[in-house]
Design an enzyme around this catalytic site. Structure first.
Site, PDB file in Angstrom:
ATOM      1  N   CYS A  21       0.872  -1.175   0.000  1.00  0.00           N
ATOM      2  CA  CYS A  21       0.000   0.000   0.000  1.00  0.00           C
ATOM      3  C   CYS A  21       0.908   1.223   0.000  1.00  0.00           C
ATOM      4  O   CYS A  21       2.128   1.097   0.144  1.00  0.00           O
ATOM      5  CB  CYS A  21      -0.934  -0.017   1.212  1.00  0.00           C
ATOM      6  SG  CYS A  21      -0.074  -0.290   2.763  1.00  0.00           S
ATOM      7  N   TYR A  61       2.483  11.208 -12.696  1.00  0.00           N
ATOM      8  CA  TYR A  61       1.059  11.407 -12.392  1.00  0.00           C
ATOM      9  C   TYR A  61       0.952  12.119 -11.052  1.00  0.00           C
ATOM     10  O   TYR A  61       1.893  12.095 -10.251  1.00  0.00           O
ATOM     11  CB  TYR A  61       0.317  10.054 -12.325  1.00  0.00           C
ATOM     12  CG  TYR A  61       0.806   9.143 -11.215  1.00  0.00           C
ATOM     13  CD1 TYR A  61       0.194   9.134  -9.957  1.00  0.00           C
ATOM     14  CD2 TYR A  61       1.899   8.302 -11.416  1.00  0.00           C
ATOM     15  CE1 TYR A  61       0.657   8.310  -8.942  1.00  0.00           C
ATOM     16  CE2 TYR A  61       2.365   7.475 -10.399  1.00  0.00           C
ATOM     17  CZ  TYR A  61       1.738   7.481  -9.172  1.00  0.00           C
ATOM     18  OH  TYR A  61       2.186   6.676  -8.157  1.00  0.00           O
ATOM     19  N   THR A 114       6.315   6.176  -7.261  1.00  0.00           N
ATOM     20  CA  THR A 114       7.130   7.079  -8.079  1.00  0.00           C
ATOM     21  C   THR A 114       6.704   8.546  -7.956  1.00  0.00           C
ATOM     22  O   THR A 114       7.522   9.433  -8.182  1.00  0.00           O
ATOM     23  CB  THR A 114       7.066   6.687  -9.565  1.00  0.00           C
ATOM     24  OG1 THR A 114       5.685   6.630  -9.957  1.00  0.00           O
ATOM     25  CG2 THR A 114       7.737   5.352  -9.808  1.00  0.00           C
ATOM     26  N   ASP A 164      -2.922  -2.512  -2.321  1.00  0.00           N
ATOM     27  CA  ASP A 164      -2.472  -1.497  -3.288  1.00  0.00           C
ATOM     28  C   ASP A 164      -3.207  -0.161  -3.101  1.00  0.00           C
ATOM     29  O   ASP A 164      -3.155   0.707  -3.973  1.00  0.00           O
ATOM     30  CB  ASP A 164      -2.619  -1.986  -4.731  1.00  0.00           C
ATOM     31  CG  ASP A 164      -1.822  -1.146  -5.714  1.00  0.00           C
ATOM     32  OD1 ASP A 164      -0.894  -0.426  -5.284  1.00  0.00           O
ATOM     33  OD2 ASP A 164      -2.137  -1.185  -6.915  1.00  0.00           O
TER      34      ASP A 164
HETATM   35  C1  0GY Z   1       1.532   0.465  -7.679  1.00  0.00           C
HETATM   36  C2  0GY Z   1       1.206   0.671  -9.049  1.00  0.00           C
HETATM   37  C3  0GY Z   1       1.436   1.746  -9.827  1.00  0.00           C
HETATM   38  C4  0GY Z   1       2.197   2.891  -9.483  1.00  0.00           C
HETATM   39  C5  0GY Z   1       3.373   2.846  -8.879  1.00  0.00           C
HETATM   40  O1  0GY Z   1       5.338   3.712  -8.077  1.00  0.00           O
HETATM   41  C6  0GY Z   1       4.278   3.973  -8.637  1.00  0.00           C
HETATM   42  O2  0GY Z   1       3.958   5.095  -8.979  1.00  0.00           O
HETATM   43  O3  0GY Z   1       3.832   1.705  -8.459  1.00  0.00           O
HETATM   44  C7  0GY Z   1       0.902   1.692 -11.177  1.00  0.00           C
HETATM   45  O4  0GY Z   1       0.651   2.762 -11.744  1.00  0.00           O
HETATM   46  O5  0GY Z   1       0.722   0.581 -11.731  1.00  0.00           O
HETATM   47  O6  0GY Z   1       1.457  -0.622  -7.194  1.00  0.00           O
HETATM   48  O7  0GY Z   1       1.917   1.401  -6.987  1.00  0.00           O
END
Ligand code: 0GY
Length: 290
Positions: A29, A46, A74, A245
């Site tokens: 999460c 994003y 990210t 998640d």
């Molecule tokens: C997740 C999935 C996503 C995003 C990231 O690090 C992230 O921004 O992992 C995704 O967009 O599939 O599990 O966090």
């Protein structure tokens, strides 16, 4: 402001029918912001809505979980402050996975370790990162191996052939996010998933049977995902993890009801012994050994 095309997390998830066992861990999460206190990375791909620690802990309690593993996403880049702050608030009830740069100082690694970080995440999704420099990732992996941390990797199934030599040469246990993102239309007995199952024969690999909302073609209640997750749980019962998640970044098709996600668990782990491994024994061994 959050991106208009990304959905906000579910405002009122249903109470799950399935009762998770005592000491259950939500092992994937995130916390996002609040941006006023913990700004998002300028390099992010994003902008999510704020989803702070209080909301995460309220969801944990509502769904019946005891602990969280909070994974740095990210959108916060390698500024781990929001995650670290959540770990410090949760005390022994949370552990973390960080994003770090190659030049991270020993002091910062030590501080993150003291806060409860036990792993780093390497992201290979082109829509989320500009580059995934393997030589730099390897340097980071060698450093965190000395702390007893592991590596979490996020990639899509078509990239597995290319990544396999790198992944198998990592000096730590390797935890794969969201079942290696298979294309479920290829079938649980298809060649793509067979490749992934072959990777899992190597006991350094663990797998998160999470993300049905991302992988589904059929939509809730995720009938098309169940065979994949169940195959993994039954094939490597001592190396599987499960997570909500939450708050589900980048969802555009539908926003899952977290209670409904919990109700998928008994379909993928069909015996109490498998549930105990998936939700308690495995995450405790990986994240709470100390
Ligand atoms: C997740 C999935 C996503 C995003 C990231 O690090 C992230 O921004 O992992 C995704 O967009 O599939 O599990 O966090």
């Amino acid at each position: 402001m959050a991106d208009a095309n990304y959905l906000p997390f579910h405002p009122s998830p249903s109470k799950p029918t399935f009762a998770v066992p005592p000491h259950a861990v939500d092992a994937h999460c995130h916390v996002f912001g609040p941006a006023a206190r913990f700004p998002f990375s300028p390099a992010r791909k994003y902008t999510p809505c704020d989803a702070g620690k209080e909301q995460l802990f309220a969801l944990r309690d509502f769904l019946g979980f005891e602990r969280n593993v909070i994974v740095q996403a990210t959108c916060h880049g390698s500024d781990n402050r929001a995650m670290e702050d959540a770990l410090l608030t949760a005390g022994d009830r949370a552990r973390g996975v960080a994003l770090v740069e190659t030049n991270v100082s020993d002091d910062e690694l030590k501080r993150l370790d003291a806060a409860g970080v036990r792993g780093v995440r390497f992201n290979f999704l082109r829509r989320l990162v500009d580059s995934s420099p393997r030589d730099q990732f390897m340097q980071v992996a060698r450093r965190v191996a000395d702390l007893g941390w592991h590596v979490v990797v996020y990639f899509e199934a078509p990239d597995l052939d290319d990544l396999r030599p790198f992944l198998t040469s990592l000096p730590t246990e390797v935890i794969v996010d969201h079942m290696g993102r298979p294309d479920v239309r290829g079938g649980v007995d298809g060649p793509e998933f067979a490749k992934f199952l072959r990777l899992m024969e190597n006991e350094k690999f663990w797998i998160k049977v999470s993300g049905p909302e991302r992988l589904t073609v059929a939509g809730p209640p995720y009938d098309d995902i169940v065979p994949f997750a169940r195959r993994l749980v039954e094939t490597c019962p001592d190396r599987v993890l499960w997570g909500t998640d939450w708050p589900h970044p980048n969802m555009t098709s539908h926003m899952p009801d977290d209670g409904q996600l919990v109700d998928v668990i008994p379909r993928i782990a069909p015996t109490p012994a498998l549930v105990q491994q998936l939700l308690v024994d495995n995450p405790m061994r990986l994240y709470w050994a100390r």
